[in-house]
Enzyme design. Structure first.
Site, PDB file in Angstrom:
ATOM      1  CG  ASP A 331       1.496   7.375  -2.257  1.00 44.25           C
ATOM      2  OD1 ASP A 331       2.474   7.964  -2.765  1.00 44.25           O
ATOM      3  OD2 ASP A 331       1.614   6.397  -1.493  1.00 44.25           O
ATOM      4  CD  GLU A 532       6.925   3.315  -2.548  1.00 46.18           C
ATOM      5  OE1 GLU A 532       5.699   3.172  -2.528  1.00 46.18           O
ATOM      6  OE2 GLU A 532       7.480   4.351  -2.919  1.00 46.18           O
TER       7      GLU A 532
HETATM    8  C1  BGC Z   1       4.967   6.394  -1.324  1.00 50.01           C
HETATM    9  C2  BGC Z   1       4.771   7.506  -0.344  1.00 50.01           C
HETATM   10  C3  BGC Z   1       5.662   8.658  -0.672  1.00 50.01           C
HETATM   11  C4  BGC Z   1       5.483   9.089  -2.110  1.00 50.01           C
HETATM   12  C5  BGC Z   1       6.392  10.196  -2.544  1.00 50.01           C
HETATM   13  C6  BGC Z   1       4.924   6.886  -2.751  1.00 50.01           C
HETATM   14  O1  BGC Z   1       5.222   5.876  -3.649  1.00 50.01           O
HETATM   15  O2  BGC Z   1       3.981   5.418  -1.129  1.00 50.01           O
HETATM   16  O3  BGC Z   1       4.987   7.056   0.957  1.00 50.01           O
HETATM   17  O4  BGC Z   1       5.393   9.712   0.195  1.00 50.01           O
HETATM   18  O5  BGC Z   1       5.715   7.991  -2.957  1.00 50.01           O
HETATM   19  O6  BGC Z   1       7.691   9.761  -2.680  1.00 50.01           O
HETATM   20  C1  BGC Z   2      10.205   7.652  -6.436  1.00 44.00           C
HETATM   21  C2  BGC Z   2       9.580   7.413  -5.092  1.00 44.00           C
HETATM   22  C3  BGC Z   2       8.206   6.927  -5.269  1.00 44.00           C
HETATM   23  C4  BGC Z   2       8.174   5.714  -6.175  1.00 44.00           C
HETATM   24  C5  BGC Z   2       6.783   5.260  -6.403  1.00 44.00           C
HETATM   25  C6  BGC Z   2      10.140   6.401  -7.250  1.00 44.00           C
HETATM   26  O1  BGC Z   2      10.700   6.601  -8.494  1.00 44.00           O
HETATM   27  O2  BGC Z   2      11.500   8.078  -6.322  1.00 44.00           O
HETATM   28  O3  BGC Z   2       9.576   8.566  -4.330  1.00 44.00           O
HETATM   29  O4  BGC Z   2       7.636   6.638  -4.041  1.00 44.00           O
HETATM   30  O5  BGC Z   2       8.824   5.962  -7.396  1.00 44.00           O
HETATM   31  O6  BGC Z   2       6.653   4.409  -7.490  1.00 44.00           O
END
Ligand code: BGC
Ligand code: BGC
Length: 848
Positions: A331, A532
């Site tokens: 991830d 997140e």
């Molecule tokens: C998230 C995942 C996601 C991935 C790709 C990560 O930061 O935890 O759920 O699938 O990014 O965007």
């Molecule tokens: C991306 C997300 C990813 C996240 C994780 C973002 O810049 O667009 O997909 O989950 O960074 O840090």
């Protein structure tokens, strides 16, 4: 970019190995992993069988292919790059196995990219992967995307309610339909693979990803997980399986992402193996039994050990006992937080069982080069490399990618009629209807007659960005306007349609003002979108003063009020409930806001055609304190327990609820000690050394890679810590916790971070003082000049204005680390007496 990576390292420190047990009772630890020897398997894990059996023809085809592959080609398969940091040319040159688009990443960086643009980019990457002009084998690239509530990066797509809402529908069959509709829309863009379902079982609702979880209860997650997989991939044993209108699915994030201490995103799940199995693994059981082909490793740790490096759980349990024969993807650079790893080198993760690095950062070529070297030197054993490649090829073959031709040649690619198709929107609208949870309905105000004068107020009334939540077009779901959602219906839009068709009227007025007194007011308000990391909170209070004032204003004018609460998690809203006659939790319903009016209003004949069906699958808090409340856990702290939800048949009047939030006001006049010879609760003293190994410092002398720590005396024995950096790379020392501290009252009271320091060797590189509040959350202030200017061997007190740290990005209401020092250079520094003070007169670092 640089800052981001460094903050990532800090957060790894917080969420990482070191902090196990700090201030908490330590649970039985997971089996030892570092030895590389297989831990003894706990036989309570069920032995599972995937319904997708190994096909001898596929295995033979893999043998033939692999016999021709060089180490470079094999390693390329293990790397997934991001569309913004790799070109099709790169995919060809490095034999890259997979690409992804992160949340809010689009073809040509164009938010409004057309379906044709998506397919064209898929074609370009595919063609590059099949180009064998330099010799070598042709292996189709696989593209993965976060279609987590519909194809949410694509303009015009059907967006379903988030998982927390779907949980409330108590309708697992619906998941299959949602999965199939999502897969169809994804197929239209030429993409092969979806990073869903999220199988988190959220136990602490402060977690910013609570809404991605179906329930706090494993039963629901288990009953849903497999169904969504079947919807996305098709039904095992049927012709639909991984056919044209289906995509590969991912069970994520393995494991216990929803079980981290204090709901800290990417934190540490401190629990027994039994709890892991009985609560957090349940969704994986049904996903595997429905044939899920990929699993994403979690950023989080189990008992202090990062999942990306967890051999016992990834290899022995998941691939062994649970019979998972697809591949495990990482991830978002999550491998970098494994002890001893960096963003560009992590054989530990592959050796633990990770099969594919998610490597979105522009430096992925270094990761490739290092991994090739590690494979050649045997640091990654040949059998492990081959097993990872075999698993990836197996999934690609099962998905038919070797025979499908270019994305644009596939049956549904480019079919714009699938994007936001009426039949998909109908499923989403049904999901909205079934997900609404009625908490209060005094005097049976609901259902409403349609031929009335309805005032629709609140900032959520006509705000599709707000009602769709995070992971919506952009990553955090912020910055969207109604115009970004062609074909969608706002909550207001649905109400207007319902009442106007019956001769009533709907007046939209965000602030609740009106020309003519309405018969009833519907007020739509709640959480703004987040995703997140940024969505974590420190307590369960809904900070909606303005909304409360609006509700009260309407009631004072004797207008009956229906409150519609948009939220991604249960929050304490007792004052708002008290100020409303009827209160409905509408979660984050997605693009089909019409589903709300379907339930609120009687039909043309005056009958109820859709009663409330939704039940809470998360316990609703009776105050705002940061307590865990779940089915079977602290049930007395629930205002509305698990399973609660009224229907139109219910008649009770709800008396006023308690308005005691339970939150203590911190006394900002008293200094808060962080370190006074020892680290004060909840913090512990931790170091991440130059080799990215995390250690909690308990002993008086510790020598680590590039940094050593020693307890020394200033006034009394061991009341200070001497930190010596050797200039061997970035190393961090400071105070970290597994729970958040609210320092905001200091912020507003001329607060400062104050500490005594003695410099015995001035820095020869930049030194930063930092404060951290989670992954990608925090601030650093350069203190190089202040240290350089210090008289050697003399103590001095330094004070940093908290405003500087706040301006730099530290959220003072949710601090995890109030103080750390970071440098890559040489430095000899002794620290003493660290505290947060208010009413600071003189500060050494100020921000005006
Ligand atoms: C998230 C995942 C996601 C991935 C790709 C990560 O930061 O935890 O759920 O699938 O990014 O965007
Ligand atoms: C991306 C997300 C990813 C996240 C994780 C973002 O810049 O667009 O997909 O989950 O960074 O840090």
């Amino acid at each position: 970019m640089k800052k981001r990576i460094l903050l990532g390292v800090i957060s790894g420190l917080i969420a990482g190995g070191g902090i196990v047990g700090c201030g908490e009772q330590k649970m039985p630890a997971g089996p030892e992993q570092d030895s590389g020897t297989a831990a003894e398997l706990n036989a309570d894990w069920p032995k599972l069988t995937s319904p997708i059996a190994k096909d001898p023809a596929i295995e033979a085809r893999i043998d033939t292919l692999m016999a021709k592959m060089s180490v470079e080609e094999k390693v390329g398969q293990l790397i997934q790059v991001e569309i913004d940091s790799a070109t099709p040319e790169d995919v060809k040159d490095y034999h890259i196995g997979s690409i992804l688009n992160g949340g809010g990443h689009f073809p040509n960086s164009d938010k409004h990219a057309s379906i044709a643009d998506w397919v064209a980019l898929a074609d370009a990457f595919y063609a590059a992967s099949m180009d064998t002009s330099d010799g070598g084998v042709a292996i189709p690239v696989i593209w993965g995307t976060d279609a987590v509530h519909g194809h949410n990066n694509v303009i015009g797509a059907t967006l379903f309610p988030h998982n927390i809402a779907l949980g409330a529908t108590q309708n697992p069959e619906l998941m299959r339909q949602i999965g199939a509709a999502t897969a169809a829309e994804v197929s239209a863009t030429g993409i092969d693979w979806v990073f869903a379902p999220t199988l988190a079982v959220t136990r602490d609702d402060r977690w910013g990803r609570s809404y991605e979880s179906y329930s706090e209860d494993p039963e629901i997650v288990r009953s849903y997980g497999g169904k969504l997989v079947e919807g996305l991939q098709g039904i095992p044993g049927s012709k639909s399986l991984l056919s044209d209108k289906h995509v590969v699915s991912t069970a994520k994030h393995f494991i216990a992402d929803g079980g981290t201490e204090n709901g800290i995103d990417r934190g540490d799940a401190i629990m027994s193996e039994d709890e892991l199995m009985k609560i957090h693994a349940q969704g994986y059981f049904s996903a595997i039994e429905s044939g899920v082909q990929t699993v994403m490793a979690s950023f989080s740790s189990w008992n202090g050990e990062k999942m990306h490096g967890h051999k016992y759980l990834l290899t022995d349990v998941l691939k062994g006992r649970l019979g998972f024969d697809g591949f495990i993807v990482g991830d978002w650079s999550g491998h970098q937080f494994v002890n001893g790893c960096s963003n560009v080198s992590c054989p530990q993760a592959i050796n633990a069982g990770l099969d594919m690095f998610m490597a979105p950062d522009p430096n992925w070529k270094e990761l490739y080069t290092n991994t090739v070297a590690e494979a050649k030197s045997g640091e990654i054993p040949a059998e492990r490399l081959d097993d990872a490649v075999r698993r990836i090829l197996r999934v690609k073959m099962r998905a038919g990618l070797f025979d499908a031709g270019a994305p644009s040649e596939r049956a549904f690619a480019g079919d714009e009629s699938l994007i936001g198709a009426p039949e998909h929107r109908a499923i989403a609208r049904q999901a909205v209807r079934e997900s609404l949870v009625l908490l209060k309905n005094n005097d049976n105000l609901l259902p409403l007659a349609r031929d009335q004068r309805v005032l629709v107020a609140g900032d959520g009334a006509d705000n599709i960005g707000k009602q769709t939540g995070g992971w919506t077009i952009t990553w955090q779901g912020t910055g969207n306007e109604n115009a970004d959602f062609p074909g969608a219906t706002s909550v207001y839009g649905g109400i207007a349609e319902a009442v106007e068709s019956a001769g009533g009227s709907a007046e939209l007025s965000v602030d609740g003002s009106f020309e003519q007194k309405p018969d009833v007011a519907i007020v739509v308000f709640g959480e703004d979108p987040y995703a997140e990391m940024q969505g974590d909170i420190s307590n369960l209070a809904y900070k909606g003063e303005r909304d409360l004032a609006l509700l009260n204003r309407l009631r004072e004018q004797n207008i009956p009020v229906v409150a519609l609460f948009i939220t991604g998690r249960p929050l304490w809203v007792n004052p708002h409930i008290n100020a409303s006659d009827a209160f409905v939790v509408i979660w984050q319903p997605g693009t089909e806001g019409g589903g709300v009016a379907d339930v609120l209003f009687r039909d043309d004949a005056g009958n109820v055609s859709h009663d409330f069906k939704g039940k809470l699958t998360f316990s609703w808090p009776n105050d705002a304190r940061p307590e865990v409340r779940n089915r079977g856990q602290n049930e007395s702290l629930a205002q509305f327990g698990y399973g609660y939800g009224l229907t139109y048949a219910d008649q009770e009047q709800m008396a006023a609820l308690s308005e005691e939030s339970g939150l203590q006001q911190t006394d900002a006049n008293e200094a808060l000690a962080v370190f006074n010879g020892r680290a004060l609760d909840p913090w512990s003293f931790q170091v991440t050394d130059a080799g990215n190994n995390r250690t909690v410092i308990a002993n008086s002398v510790v020598k680590l890679q590039g940094i050593s720590v020693q307890s020394v005396d200033r006034n009394v024995q061991e009341d200070s810590r001497r930190l010596q950096w050797a200039g061997e790379g970035d190393a961090i020392a400071g105070f970290f916790a597994n729970s958040r501290t609210d320092l905001s009252s200091y912020l507003n009271n001329r607060g400062a971070l104050v500490f005594d320091v003695k410099v015995d060797r001035v820095p020869n590189d930049a030194v930063n003082l930092g404060m951290n509040c989670g992954m990608d959350c925090g601030a650093e202030q350069p203190i190089t000049d202040l240290l350089e200017g210090a008289a050697p061997g003399e103590w001095k007190t330094l004070a940093v204005d908290l405003q500087c740290l706040a301006k730099g990005g530290a959220k003072l209401d949710m601090v995890l680390s109030p103080f750390y020092v970071r440098t890559a250079g040489e430095l000899d520094l002794t620290i003493h007496d660290i505290h947060i003070a208010s009413g600071a007169e003189d500060v050494d670092i100020s921000c005006g």
